[in-house]
Enzyme design. Structure first.
Site, PDB file in Angstrom:
ATOM      1  N   ASN A   1      16.275 -27.574  42.062  1.00  0.00           N
ATOM      2  CA  ASN A   1      15.921 -26.148  41.957  1.00  0.00           C
ATOM      3  C   ASN A   1      16.988 -25.362  41.201  1.00  0.00           C
ATOM      4  O   ASN A   1      16.991 -24.129  41.228  1.00  0.00           O
ATOM      5  CB  ASN A   1      15.776 -25.541  43.345  1.00  0.00           C
ATOM      6  CG  ASN A   1      14.787 -26.289  44.206  1.00  0.00           C
ATOM      7  OD1 ASN A   1      13.692 -26.613  43.757  1.00  0.00           O
ATOM      8  ND2 ASN A   1      15.169 -26.590  45.436  1.00  0.00           N
TER       9      ASN A   1
ATOM     10  N   HIS B   1       6.695 -21.873  53.531  1.00  0.00           N
ATOM     11  CA  HIS B   1       7.793 -22.825  53.764  1.00  0.00           C
ATOM     12  C   HIS B   1       8.032 -23.104  55.254  1.00  0.00           C
ATOM     13  O   HIS B   1       7.800 -22.234  56.098  1.00  0.00           O
ATOM     14  CB  HIS B   1       9.059 -22.219  53.145  1.00  0.00           C
ATOM     15  CG  HIS B   1      10.208 -23.148  53.056  1.00  0.00           C
ATOM     16  ND1 HIS B   1      11.262 -23.114  53.938  1.00  0.00           N
ATOM     17  CD2 HIS B   1      10.483 -24.145  52.175  1.00  0.00           C
ATOM     18  CE1 HIS B   1      12.153 -24.036  53.602  1.00  0.00           C
ATOM     19  NE2 HIS B   1      11.700 -24.679  52.528  1.00  0.00           N
TER      20      HIS B   1
ATOM     21  N   GLU C   1       5.060 -16.236  50.152  1.00  0.00           N
ATOM     22  CA  GLU C   1       6.081 -16.511  49.142  1.00  0.00           C
ATOM     23  C   GLU C   1       5.577 -15.881  47.852  1.00  0.00           C
ATOM     24  O   GLU C   1       4.372 -15.686  47.683  1.00  0.00           O
ATOM     25  CB  GLU C   1       6.242 -18.021  48.961  1.00  0.00           C
ATOM     26  CG  GLU C   1       6.756 -18.714  50.211  1.00  0.00           C
ATOM     27  CD  GLU C   1       6.967 -20.213  50.009  1.00  0.00           C
ATOM     28  OE1 GLU C   1       7.268 -20.638  48.876  1.00  0.00           O
ATOM     29  OE2 GLU C   1       6.828 -20.948  50.992  1.00  0.00           O
TER      30      GLU C   1
ATOM     31  N   SER D   1       6.289 -23.369  45.971  1.00  0.00           N
ATOM     32  CA  SER D   1       6.956 -24.531  45.388  1.00  0.00           C
ATOM     33  C   SER D   1       6.076 -25.775  45.375  1.00  0.00           C
ATOM     34  O   SER D   1       6.372 -26.721  44.666  1.00  0.00           O
ATOM     35  CB  SER D   1       8.236 -24.825  46.163  1.00  0.00           C
ATOM     36  OG  SER D   1       7.907 -25.153  47.485  1.00  0.00           O
TER      37      SER D   1
ATOM     38  N   ASP E   1       8.981 -13.930  50.540  1.00  0.00           N
ATOM     39  CA  ASP E   1      10.070 -14.877  50.308  1.00  0.00           C
ATOM     40  C   ASP E   1      10.094 -15.216  48.813  1.00  0.00           C
ATOM     41  O   ASP E   1       9.150 -15.813  48.292  1.00  0.00           O
ATOM     42  CB  ASP E   1       9.835 -16.128  51.167  1.00  0.00           C
ATOM     43  CG  ASP E   1      11.019 -17.082  51.153  1.00  0.00           C
ATOM     44  OD1 ASP E   1      11.758 -17.106  50.144  1.00  0.00           O
ATOM     45  OD2 ASP E   1      11.199 -17.822  52.138  1.00  0.00           O
TER      46      ASP E   1
ATOM     47  N   HIS F   1      11.832 -19.161  45.160  1.00  0.00           N
ATOM     48  CA  HIS F   1      11.687 -19.849  43.872  1.00  0.00           C
ATOM     49  C   HIS F   1      11.533 -18.900  42.691  1.00  0.00           C
ATOM     50  O   HIS F   1      11.419 -19.341  41.562  1.00  0.00           O
ATOM     51  CB  HIS F   1      10.508 -20.827  43.924  1.00  0.00           C
ATOM     52  CG  HIS F   1      10.784 -21.994  44.813  1.00  0.00           C
ATOM     53  ND1 HIS F   1      11.468 -23.108  44.377  1.00  0.00           N
ATOM     54  CD2 HIS F   1      10.525 -22.194  46.124  1.00  0.00           C
ATOM     55  CE1 HIS F   1      11.606 -23.957  45.383  1.00  0.00           C
ATOM     56  NE2 HIS F   1      11.032 -23.424  46.453  1.00  0.00           N
TER      57      HIS F   1
ATOM     58  N   LYS G   1      18.978 -21.755  44.797  1.00  0.00           N
ATOM     59  CA  LYS G   1      18.059 -22.294  43.790  1.00  0.00           C
ATOM     60  C   LYS G   1      18.472 -21.806  42.402  1.00  0.00           C
ATOM     61  O   LYS G   1      19.518 -22.212  41.914  1.00  0.00           O
ATOM     62  CB  LYS G   1      16.635 -21.995  44.206  1.00  0.00           C
ATOM     63  CG  LYS G   1      16.288 -22.875  45.424  1.00  0.00           C
ATOM     64  CD  LYS G   1      14.990 -22.592  46.110  1.00  0.00           C
ATOM     65  CE  LYS G   1      14.843 -23.587  47.275  1.00  0.00           C
ATOM     66  NZ  LYS G   1      13.921 -23.128  48.307  1.00  0.00           N
TER      67      LYS G   1
HETATM   68  C1  LIG Z   1      14.128 -23.325  49.753  1.00  0.00           C
HETATM   69  C2  LIG Z   1      13.419 -22.312  50.541  1.00  0.00           C
HETATM   70  C3  LIG Z   1      13.997 -21.738  51.668  1.00  0.00           C
HETATM   71  C4  LIG Z   1      15.324 -22.212  52.214  1.00  0.00           C
HETATM   72  O1  LIG Z   1      16.374 -21.737  51.473  1.00  0.00           O
HETATM   73  P1  LIG Z   1      17.805 -22.453  51.628  1.00  0.00           P
HETATM   74  O2  LIG Z   1      18.764 -21.469  51.113  1.00  0.00           O
HETATM   75  O3  LIG Z   1      17.717 -23.710  50.830  1.00  0.00           O
HETATM   76  O4  LIG Z   1      17.977 -22.740  53.094  1.00  0.00           O
HETATM   77  C5  LIG Z   1      13.314 -20.721  52.318  1.00  0.00           C
HETATM   78  N1  LIG Z   1      12.119 -20.302  51.885  1.00  0.00           N
HETATM   79  C6  LIG Z   1      11.502 -20.865  50.826  1.00  0.00           C
HETATM   80  C7  LIG Z   1      10.189 -20.352  50.391  1.00  0.00           C
HETATM   81  C8  LIG Z   1      12.136 -21.896  50.123  1.00  0.00           C
HETATM   82  O5  LIG Z   1      11.531 -22.433  49.078  1.00  0.00           O
END
Ligand SMILES: *Cc1c(COP(=O)(O)O)cnc(C)c1O
Length: 395
Positions: free
Chosen positions: A48, A134, A177, A181, A206, A209, A240
């Site tokens: 990522n 997620h 989100e 992903s 969220d 990505h 990421k």
């Molecule tokens: C990767 C991800 C997370 C977790 O983030 P980290 O910083 O890796 O713990 C949370 N939400 C989503 C949608 C993700 O893709």
């Protein structure tokens, strides 16, 4: 401990067993896996690190400066003696970046979701989640103890049906989100804002990505859609596209103060290492000042999807730099990923229960580490591998 052994055996028999593969080198999108029969570099399509910032000299310099200035750890939670002005500086930068009044750092995106969601809702409340949200979102919901209603992926009609049914039963929180992903597709944010307003719910987005990759300043898809003042809670990770570690929650000043007092994963956990915060500060500034980075990634993704089409992959590709290739059966997706590994491509096979039964896939995650000339070659190699194994893949 016999039950651990038998659980593992059952898990392996079901084709779900996972194991670690340590790298002895990771550089410029190439991986050297320890203990491989032949020592060779694999091309990494499962990272990522979209903008290749994890090895950017500016992040390394800023990280080193913070490391040398403050040491390796802060030794306590921020509410104790572990708070640095540097953290507040990053929070201010994030708030400006996202167009919000305030922001709060968390240890990781996972910790943000499992701490923030139970702070916002509890028993008697209802959470509406996209089925593809997620795992950290689902874990946060479970900890919250709120009633959980899942709607079909990006299906607004289904969400509205659920909202209508639940009207008037406690607080409602919709969690999506912005860029998914697993499918590499984008949430209909404007419509979601209209819906949560109509049904007087809160909206949590969220941007894990999407942070760093979309919008005028690279803040994400909320910025691109011009909705920064319409979404109550935004979460994103530094792990990421921002090439660092840790996470942020952005929103109102009250939200920040509330979470400082209420989010257990914030209260009861050591502050981030200064070196990590230094890197994140540099990353946010870099992303703001270099829109060409996200443009280049979009170009590379479009080029790679064209290459796959030219090599005969049927179907219609998705809109982003996350390119899933549908295989169907979980065991077949795994076999394909293993064969790709053998020919030098590091891809992830994504299987149930992560995705619905029958929609197993392999996923190409494109980054600025991949060069254009290399991508044409990779598309050819991948399609040849599919033909060899007699696998019918599609977008
Ligand atoms: C990767 C991800 C997370 C977790 O983030 P980290 O910083 O890796 O713990 C949370 N939400 C989503 C949608 C993700 O893709």
């Amino acid at each position: 401990m016999d039950h651990l052994k038998s659980w593992l055996a059952d898990y392996a028999a079901a084709g779900r067993y996972r194991s670690l593969r340590p790298l002895t080198a990771r550089r410029d999108g190439r991986l050297l896996v320890a203990g491989d029969a032949v020592s060779r570099y694999l091309c990494d399509f499962s990272s990522n690190d979209y903008l290749a910032l994890s090895q950017h000299p500016e992040l390394i310099r800023s990280s080193r400066e913070a490391l040398e200035g403050y040491g390796t750890g802060v030794g306590a939670a921020r509410l104790m003696s572990g708070d640095l002005a540097l953290f507040h500086q990053l929070e201010q930068e994030i708030a400006n970046f996202k167009g919000c009044a305030a922001a709060l750092l968390f240890g990781s995106g996972y910790m943000a979701n499992v701490g923030m969601i139970p702070a916002l809702v509890g028993r008697g409340d209802v959470v509406f989640t996209d089925r593809l949200d997620h795992a950290s979102i689902y874990d946060g919901c479970r900890l919250a103890g709120a009633r959980l209603l899942r709607f079909r992926h990006n299906d607004l009609a289904h969400l509205e049906e659920l909202l209508k049914k639940e009207r008037g039963t406690g607080r409602g929180l919709v969690i999506v989100e912005s860029l998914y992903s697993m499918d590499g597709d984008i949430a209909p944010l404007a419509e979601l804002v209209a819906l949560k307003n109509r049904y007087s719910c809160l909206l949590l987005v969220d941007e894990a990505h999407a942070t760093g990759l979309y919008g005028q300043h690279g803040a994400g898809l909320i910025q691109e859609a011009g909705l920064a003042d319409q979404v109550e809670v935004v979460v994103g990770t530094f792990g990421k596209a921002l090439g660092s570690y840790g996470a942020y929650v952005a929103g109102s000043q009250e939200l920040r103060e509330y979470l400082i007092n209420r989010a257990r994963s914030f209260i009861y956990s050591t502050g981030l290492p200064p070196a990590v915060v230094g890197a994140s500060l540099a990353a946010v500034r870099l992303v703001r000042n270099h829109p060409e980075l996200r443009r280049q990634l979009a170009e590379r993704a479009a080029y790679f999807k064209d290459c796959l089409i030219r090599e005969g992959l049927p179907g219609i590709p998705g809109p982003s730099h996350i390119v899933p290739v549908m295989i169907g059966d979980g065991a077949t997706a795994l076999r394909l990923a293993e064969e790709c590994y053998r020919v030098g491509l590091f891809l992830t096979a994504i299987r149930p229960p992560t995705v619905p039964e029958g929609s197993a896939r392999v996923r190409f995650s494109l980054t600025l580490h991949h060069r254009l000339d290399e991508l044409a070659e990779v598309a050819r190699l991948f399609m040849t591998t599919c033909h060899h194994l007699r696998i019918n893949a599609s977008f």
